[in-house]
Design a protein around this motif. Structure first.
Motif, mmCIF file in Angstrom:
data_model
loop_
_atom_site.group_PDB
_atom_site.id
_atom_site.type_symbol
_atom_site.label_atom_id
_atom_site.label_comp_id
_atom_site.label_asym_id
_atom_site.label_seq_id
_atom_site.Cartn_x
_atom_site.Cartn_y
_atom_site.Cartn_z
ATOM 1 N N ALA A 1 80.564 67.248 -28.271
ATOM 2 C CA ALA A 1 79.831 66.043 -27.871
ATOM 3 C C ALA A 1 80.800 64.894 -27.606
ATOM 4 N N ALA A 2 81.812 64.756 -28.462
ATOM 5 C CA ALA A 2 82.815 63.706 -28.251
ATOM 6 C C ALA A 2 83.571 63.927 -26.950
ATOM 7 N N GLY A 3 83.881 65.180 -26.646
ATOM 8 C CA GLY A 3 84.547 65.493 -25.385
ATOM 9 C C GLY A 3 83.681 65.139 -24.188
ATOM 10 N N LEU A 4 82.383 65.421 -24.285
ATOM 11 C CA LEU A 4 81.476 65.070 -23.197
ATOM 12 C C LEU A 4 81.328 63.559 -23.061
ATOM 13 N N VAL A 5 81.334 62.852 -24.178
ATOM 14 C CA VAL A 5 81.297 61.385 -24.108
ATOM 15 C C VAL A 5 82.508 60.880 -23.334
ATOM 16 N N ALA A 6 83.687 61.381 -23.673
ATOM 17 C CA ALA A 6 84.906 60.965 -22.964
ATOM 18 C C ALA A 6 84.824 61.331 -21.486
ATOM 19 N N PHE A 7 84.335 62.528 -21.182
ATOM 20 C CA PHE A 7 84.214 62.987 -19.807
ATOM 21 C C PHE A 7 83.317 62.042 -18.999
ATOM 22 N N LEU B 1 82.340 58.983 -19.778
ATOM 23 C CA LEU B 1 82.914 57.636 -19.664
ATOM 24 C C LEU B 1 83.835 57.577 -18.453
ATOM 25 N N GLY B 2 84.604 58.634 -18.257
ATOM 26 C CA GLY B 2 85.463 58.725 -17.080
ATOM 27 C C GLY B 2 84.661 58.757 -15.794
ATOM 28 N N ALA B 3 83.546 59.469 -15.799
ATOM 29 C CA ALA B 3 82.699 59.544 -14.603
ATOM 30 C C ALA B 3 82.102 58.180 -14.266
ATOM 31 N N VAL B 4 81.631 57.475 -15.287
ATOM 32 C CA VAL B 4 81.084 56.129 -15.058
ATOM 33 C C VAL B 4 82.190 55.213 -14.547
ATOM 34 N N ALA B 5 83.367 55.301 -15.142
ATOM 35 C CA ALA B 5 84.497 54.487 -14.698
ATOM 36 C C ALA B 5 84.870 54.794 -13.248
ATOM 37 N N ALA B 6 84.821 56.064 -12.861
ATOM 38 C CA ALA B 6 85.130 56.439 -11.477
ATOM 39 C C ALA B 6 84.128 55.827 -10.511
ATOM 40 N N HIS B 7 82.863 55.811 -10.903
ATOM 41 C CA HIS B 7 81.841 55.190 -10.057
ATOM 42 C C HIS B 7 82.084 53.688 -9.917
ATOM 43 N N LEU C 1 77.718 52.140 -7.131
ATOM 44 C CA LEU C 1 76.812 51.827 -8.223
ATOM 45 C C LEU C 1 75.389 52.292 -7.942
ATOM 46 N N SER C 2 75.127 52.732 -6.717
ATOM 47 C CA SER C 2 73.770 53.124 -6.343
ATOM 48 C C SER C 2 73.266 54.333 -7.121
ATOM 49 N N ASN C 3 74.166 55.165 -7.579
ATOM 50 C CA ASN C 3 73.738 56.345 -8.334
ATOM 51 C C ASN C 3 74.460 56.458 -9.679
ATOM 52 N N ILE C 4 74.882 55.330 -10.216
ATOM 53 C CA ILE C 4 75.593 55.341 -11.502
ATOM 54 C C ILE C 4 74.668 55.779 -12.645
ATOM 55 N N ALA C 5 73.364 55.746 -12.391
ATOM 56 C CA ALA C 5 72.420 56.184 -13.429
ATOM 57 C C ALA C 5 72.607 57.652 -13.783
ATOM 58 N N PHE C 6 73.079 58.455 -12.832
ATOM 59 C CA PHE C 6 73.243 59.881 -13.121
ATOM 60 C C PHE C 6 74.353 60.133 -14.138
ATOM 61 N N PRO C 7 75.587 59.675 -13.904
ATOM 62 C CA PRO C 7 76.571 59.877 -14.975
ATOM 63 C C PRO C 7 76.199 59.092 -16.228
ATOM 64 N N GLY C 8 75.489 57.978 -16.039
ATOM 65 C CA GLY C 8 75.036 57.205 -17.198
ATOM 66 C C GLY C 8 74.056 57.982 -18.055
ATOM 67 N N ALA C 9 73.183 58.734 -17.426
ATOM 68 C CA ALA C 9 72.213 59.545 -18.178
ATOM 69 C C ALA C 9 72.909 60.676 -18.925
ATOM 70 N N TYR C 10 73.868 61.317 -18.266
ATOM 71 C CA TYR C 10 74.634 62.364 -18.947
ATOM 72 C C TYR C 10 75.429 61.768 -20.107
#
Length: 116
Positions: A73-79, A81-87, A93-102
Motif C-alpha cells: 500500500a505504501a508503494g502504491l501511495v508513492a506510485f 503521488l508520482g502520477a499526480v505530480a506528473a499530471h 488537470l482535466s483528468n487528475i481525478a483518476f490518479p487521485g482516486a487511485y
C-alpha cells in the motif's frame, strides 16, 4: 473494522489490476493520457508491473502477511503521488481525478493496514 479493511483493500486490488491490464493492452485511453502527461509508451509495461506488484502485495497482505500488505500500500501511495505530480507538472488537470482516486484508494488501504 476488518470488514472495511478487506473491502477497501479488495477494491484497491481490483482497481490496480484493471488499470494494469489496460496498460498492458495499450488501451486507447491509456495511450492518450500517457502522451498528454509525457510518459513514453515504452514505460507502460514497467508501470503495469508495478501496479500488479502492488495489487499482489495487497492480496498477500490481506490473506497472510499483513506487513507485506502495508508495504505494498505504501508503494502504491508513492506510485500514485508520482502520477499526480506528473499530471500537475504537465498541466493536465482535466483528468487528475483518476490518479487521485487511485491515490485515495492506496492511502485508505495503507491507513487500514496500519490500524489492523
Amino acid at each position: 473494522m476488518p470488514t472495511v479493511h478487506a473491502a477497501v483493500t479488495l477494491v484497491t486490488i481490483l482497481a490496480n489490476a484493471g488499470i494494469a491490464a489496460a496498460d498492458l493492452l495499450k488501451a486507447d485511453f491509456v495511450l492518450a493520457n500517457s502522451a498528454r502527461v509525457g510518459v513514453p509508451r515504452s514505460w507502460l509495461p514497467f508501470l503495469a508491473v508495478l501496479k500488479l506488484a502492488g495489487a499482489a502485495g495487497l492480496l498477500l497482505g490481506l490473506l497472510w502477511f499483513p506487513a507485506l500488505g502495508a508495504a505494498a500500500a505504501a508503494g502504491l501511495v508513492a506510485f500514485y503521488l508520482g502520477a499526480v505530480a506528473a499530471h500537475v507538472r504537465a498541466g493536465v488537470l482535466s483528468n487528475i481525478a483518476f490518479p487521485g482516486a487511485y491515490l485515495a484508494l492506496a492511502v485508505a488501504s495503507l491507513a487500514l493496514a496500519l490500524t489492523r
